[in-house]
Scaffold this motif. Sequence first.
Motif, mmCIF file in Angstrom:
data_model
loop_
_atom_site.group_PDB
_atom_site.id
_atom_site.type_symbol
_atom_site.label_atom_id
_atom_site.label_comp_id
_atom_site.label_asym_id
_atom_site.label_seq_id
_atom_site.Cartn_x
_atom_site.Cartn_y
_atom_site.Cartn_z
ATOM 1 N N GLY A 268 0.790 -1.223 0.000
ATOM 2 C CA GLY A 268 0.000 0.000 0.000
ATOM 3 C C GLY A 268 0.815 1.261 0.000
ATOM 4 N N LEU A 269 2.146 1.177 0.316
ATOM 5 C CA LEU A 269 2.907 2.414 0.485
ATOM 6 C C LEU A 269 2.993 3.234 -0.767
ATOM 7 C CD1 LEU A 269 5.855 1.185 2.717
ATOM 8 C CD2 LEU A 269 3.782 2.366 3.391
ATOM 9 N N GLY A 270 3.080 2.587 -1.912
ATOM 10 C CA GLY A 270 3.324 3.331 -3.135
ATOM 11 C C GLY A 270 2.083 3.836 -3.812
ATOM 12 N N VAL B 190 -22.616 -6.253 8.413
ATOM 13 C CA VAL B 190 -21.497 -5.369 8.734
ATOM 14 C C VAL B 190 -20.368 -5.555 7.725
ATOM 15 C CG1 VAL B 190 -19.787 -4.789 10.483
ATOM 16 C CG2 VAL B 190 -22.114 -5.402 11.158
ATOM 17 N N GLN B 191 -19.717 -4.480 7.344
ATOM 18 C CA GLN B 191 -18.569 -4.514 6.432
ATOM 19 C C GLN B 191 -17.563 -3.485 6.898
ATOM 20 O OE1 GLN B 191 -19.481 -4.355 2.287
ATOM 21 N NE2 GLN B 191 -17.636 -3.218 1.807
ATOM 22 N N THR B 192 -16.316 -3.888 6.994
ATOM 23 C CA THR B 192 -15.256 -2.941 7.326
ATOM 24 C C THR B 192 -14.311 -2.822 6.154
ATOM 25 O OG1 THR B 192 -13.845 -4.619 8.312
ATOM 26 C CG2 THR B 192 -15.399 -3.484 9.793
ATOM 27 N N ALA B 193 -13.513 -1.765 6.166
ATOM 28 C CA ALA B 193 -12.570 -1.549 5.076
ATOM 29 C C ALA B 193 -11.350 -0.842 5.627
ATOM 30 C CB ALA B 193 -13.204 -0.721 3.960
ATOM 31 N N THR B 194 -10.251 -1.038 4.938
ATOM 32 C CA THR B 194 -9.003 -0.359 5.268
ATOM 33 C C THR B 194 -8.568 0.461 4.067
ATOM 34 O OG1 THR B 194 -8.303 -2.129 6.751
ATOM 35 C CG2 THR B 194 -6.596 -0.652 5.932
ATOM 36 N N VAL B 195 -8.193 1.694 4.308
ATOM 37 C CA VAL B 195 -7.728 2.556 3.236
ATOM 38 C C VAL B 195 -6.370 3.128 3.629
ATOM 39 C CG1 VAL B 195 -8.994 4.545 4.146
ATOM 40 C CG2 VAL B 195 -8.280 4.557 1.783
ATOM 41 N N VAL B 196 -5.465 3.135 2.671
ATOM 42 C CA VAL B 196 -4.135 3.710 2.879
ATOM 43 C C VAL B 196 -4.046 4.985 2.045
ATOM 44 C CG1 VAL B 196 -1.650 3.337 2.669
ATOM 45 C CG2 VAL B 196 -3.154 1.425 3.275
ATOM 46 N N ILE B 197 -3.840 6.124 2.683
ATOM 47 C CA ILE B 197 -3.936 7.425 2.022
ATOM 48 C C ILE B 197 -2.585 8.135 2.080
ATOM 49 C CG2 ILE B 197 -5.197 9.608 1.924
ATOM 50 C CD1 ILE B 197 -7.400 8.292 3.586
ATOM 51 N N SER B 198 -2.114 8.569 0.933
ATOM 52 C CA SER B 198 -0.912 9.403 0.876
ATOM 53 C C SER B 198 -1.304 10.856 1.089
ATOM 54 C CB SER B 198 -0.223 9.256 -0.482
ATOM 55 O OG SER B 198 0.226 7.944 -0.679
ATOM 56 N N PRO B 199 -0.408 11.678 1.641
ATOM 57 C CA PRO B 199 -0.749 13.095 1.829
ATOM 58 C C PRO B 199 -0.948 13.802 0.498
ATOM 59 C CG PRO B 199 1.534 12.661 2.478
ATOM 60 C CD PRO B 199 0.929 11.353 2.143
ATOM 61 N N ALA C 66 9.329 5.573 -3.417
ATOM 62 C CA ALA C 66 7.903 5.645 -3.100
ATOM 63 C C ALA C 66 7.581 4.942 -1.788
ATOM 64 C CB ALA C 66 7.080 5.049 -4.241
ATOM 65 N N GLY C 67 8.279 3.836 -1.482
ATOM 66 C CA GLY C 67 7.995 3.087 -0.277
ATOM 67 C C GLY C 67 8.394 3.782 1.006
ATOM 68 N N ASN C 68 9.094 4.910 0.907
ATOM 69 C CA ASN C 68 9.506 5.656 2.106
ATOM 70 C C ASN C 68 8.539 6.770 2.473
ATOM 71 O OD1 ASN C 68 11.814 4.108 2.196
ATOM 72 N ND2 ASN C 68 13.119 5.641 1.234
ATOM 73 N N ARG C 69 7.566 7.044 1.639
ATOM 74 C CA ARG C 69 6.749 8.240 1.803
ATOM 75 C C ARG C 69 5.721 8.073 2.929
ATOM 76 N NH1 ARG C 69 5.961 8.653 -4.724
ATOM 77 N NH2 ARG C 69 8.166 9.084 -5.169
ATOM 78 N N PRO C 70 5.252 9.187 3.505
ATOM 79 C CA PRO C 70 4.268 9.104 4.581
ATOM 80 C C PRO C 70 2.953 8.507 4.087
ATOM 81 C CG PRO C 70 5.185 11.335 4.382
ATOM 82 C CD PRO C 70 5.611 10.578 3.174
ATOM 83 N N PHE C 71 2.229 7.913 5.029
ATOM 84 C CA PHE C 71 0.879 7.471 4.693
ATOM 85 C C PHE C 71 0.038 7.382 5.957
ATOM 86 C CE2 PHE C 71 3.333 3.636 5.358
ATOM 87 C CZ PHE C 71 2.491 2.742 6.003
ATOM 88 N N LEU C 72 -1.248 7.422 5.743
ATOM 89 C CA LEU C 72 -2.239 7.336 6.816
ATOM 90 C C LEU C 72 -3.055 6.077 6.570
ATOM 91 C CD1 LEU C 72 -3.551 8.953 9.222
ATOM 92 C CD2 LEU C 72 -5.110 9.924 7.521
ATOM 93 N N THR C 73 -3.076 5.177 7.553
ATOM 94 C CA THR C 73 -3.863 3.949 7.443
ATOM 95 C C THR C 73 -5.136 4.114 8.269
ATOM 96 O OG1 THR C 73 -1.827 2.674 7.266
ATOM 97 C CG2 THR C 73 -3.851 1.452 7.710
#
Length: 914
Positions: free
Chosen positions: A30-32, A59-68, A242-249
């Motif tokens: 997900g990092l990139g 019920v359904q859950t989800a995970t999202v990985v967001i770059s700034p 790209a794999g070093n960049r910040p992200f919000l999970t």
Amino acid sequence: MTTHMWPWRDVCTMKFPVRHRTGFALLALGLGIGLAFVSCQDERSITAARRVPRFAASVQTATVVISPTADGFLNIDATNYGTSSVLSVYTWPDHKIANASVLKFDLAGIPAGATISSATLNLNLTESDATADPTYTVTVHKILNKNPDVSRATGYTYDGTNAWTPNTCCYNNIPLAQADIGAPVDTKRIDKTPGFKQWDVTALVQGWLTTPSTNFGLLVNSDPAALRDRYRNFSSREDAVAGNRPFLTVVYTPPASTPPPGEQSAVFSPTGDTYLNLDATNYASGTTLNVYTWPNDTIANAIVMKFDLASIPTGSTVSSATLRLNLTESDATADPTYTVTAHKIINRNADPARATGYTYDGVNGWTANGCCRNHVPLAQADISAAVDTKSVDKTPGFKAWDVTSVVQGWLDAPSTNFGLLLNSDPSKLRDRYRTFSSSEDPVAGNHPSLTVVYTPPGSSPPPPPPPPPPPPPEAQVGQWSAVFPAPIVQLHVHLLTDGTVLSWGRIGDPQVWDPATGSFTAVPSPSWLFCAGHDFLPDGRLLVAGGHITDGHGLPNTNLFDPVTHSWQVGPPMAVGRWYPTNTTLPDGEILTVGGTDENMTIDTIPEVWDGTHWRQLSTANLALEWYPRLFVAPDGRIFNAGEEQPSRWLDVTGTGRWTDGPRRNFGPWRDYGSAVMYLPGKILYAGGGNNPPTNTAEIIDLNQPNPTWANTGSMAYARRQMNATLLPTGDVLVTGGTSASGFNNAAGAVHAAELWSPTTGTWTTLASNAVIRMYHSTSLLLPDGRVLHTGSGDGANAPRELSYELYSPPYLFRGARPTLSGFTPAMVGYGQTLQIETSDGASITKVTFIRTGSVTHAMDQAARLVPLTFAVVSGGISVTLPTSRTTAPPGPYMLFLVNANGVPSVGRIMRLE
């Protein structure tokens, strides 16, 4: 990560590969990416509920990985660090915060009303101080009160203009946003081990989602308890890796959905699923469903699934049916995608519990065909044409196919429900594949599902959706800033390679203005520059030819301004003085100066050319011209004089020079103090001008034609003289200021409304109005952030000296998110060079423009021109090809802009073309 090898058997013995499932690491993949979803559906086990549909209310859950969308750090200075590859927290002096990092995230991909179960900020530590202190405390805060523009924010201001709330936190009382943040939402003692560090920001993200208007971003703060020179550096979104960049999970539960009136929704698990292989084995008990290409260009696996739709009332109308499979693994080749098609099974009623590559029920064969290795039929003659085709990337998570027509057909004729088949990609080389979870996956939330939205017979159709809200007025007419003070009348303005603006007037020292802080710095010049000519050299320096003795009497001086050192250099003088000349950078990097009047107020008739060390005269190009002639480099290398006089002319600068006649403009006799721009290579717009009274007409000419002629285009809403025309990143042309009244500079007809010309339609749109009368000696200049500086007026013609400036934000700045340029772009580029531009918005880019930085005075930009660039979408961004022709793009500084489908440009990157 453990490497998994596939067990193979000898092909010569006619025993074929069997695929097995391996694990994957979601976050590593997900990092990139900017936005990756992984659905986690809570289903009952397939053995307990084979024939029971699961309804959408479950019920359904989800995970999202967001770059700034943007990040940078604030320092105790007036510099913006929004393009830095690091995010810094730093203590200096003792017990004082000296840096604070700001990040903004767009949560638009999370549905409104969702409940956040966790939100984690992830930053990659790259460097620490060398002291013996083992840890450094880093806190995360919600930003309050001020909504920062990270591309312009500094230690002093949150948007390059407006200040953070004053406080005494930091060195020299620089505010550093410390009075505009909430209490810490998480505190971490960061050791010195490189790698990702995490902060819990769940409450903060839930607040943003509940009240999106409060999403001003978050601030990562330095340690105010540490001694001086203690710090931690983290990777920013501009990190080259790209794999070093910040992200919000973010892990969240979407709000329960309610079908529209009259519609119902049901989610079905398969009654059976398997995949067919090139052998006689049934794989219904396996935990994976596989599609595989082997050997080259040949299908080796196919997925078979069946669904029981008995719970949907007969006669229902299906509005959508979506098949979802959870991707768990992909091949390790460089191929980014793999095509998977969905088909209706026909002719044979498959039994997934017994079907193989040879038989549909363990006994009876599929229809024979020659599709696959050794003529194993693999159901390829028993399927319809593809009902949906998907290019499946390698991001783990649920992928979807539209099978609406198949499901409607099954409801209309239940006896045809023989199941679905998902097919492998027959266009790929060997060993390309995708693996999905089957109904036997031990995690229920990974199982396949079919979501059907339908209207039972007799139900009323849902009402039409309400119309979308109208766009804000700024998206139609733009917006003007407040009026800001300036120390001089800025009647000569020039965008430098560092993004600052050099200007001067008749009175006072030249000034360098910093758009990020609004500050002016005096840079006294060696001689009086009022009414000189100017353009940029290939190395980015500004060459200024001539200047002022008294009105009409010109200096012969040569001055050069260095944008790196912000200092002046003196060159050898010209043969004669020049007052009101025009400078033009030639394709070879030399600079031509034409026109003006000399020390004795005699018209200069001989052009001169600067070759980098001295001037030479074009002695056979003897012609008296108007002041500040509108000159452009033409596609054939000659110089085209568009006006102000009615006849156009050509200047050949080879040898000792030669003038020839060109086409006559339609409006005459003069378009004095009208404005001309080259809006595309070889294409010129000339608008306004004239005297008694001024005109609202405009003309265009295409110098690429063998016999170019002037043609009328649409007329402005307002007649204008003393106006400015400015090229915008979208390719449109903005006009500002001027007067509609007769006479040289008549304030009775002052025009405040801006207008926008479209080269596509040839029409004008009236925009918002500015506050200050700006006529003779007014200027307008495009800035890298897409705004336009509008300033000057006065310092002559008995008009008031306007010691102020305004900033215009065109409509495109209010039409949605801007494309982002991440990573490095070179400061110097070459002709024909290909640039790899990192952007998460590559797929949305429809235009890339290259605009030469402006050098403006007296209604004429002597430097700017717009060149569209060819580009292609590539992995991680776009590939852009720079101009190959020096006549198309003379050397010097340019701004590169990305423009998306909404007509919204990125912030420009400045680079020198040499």
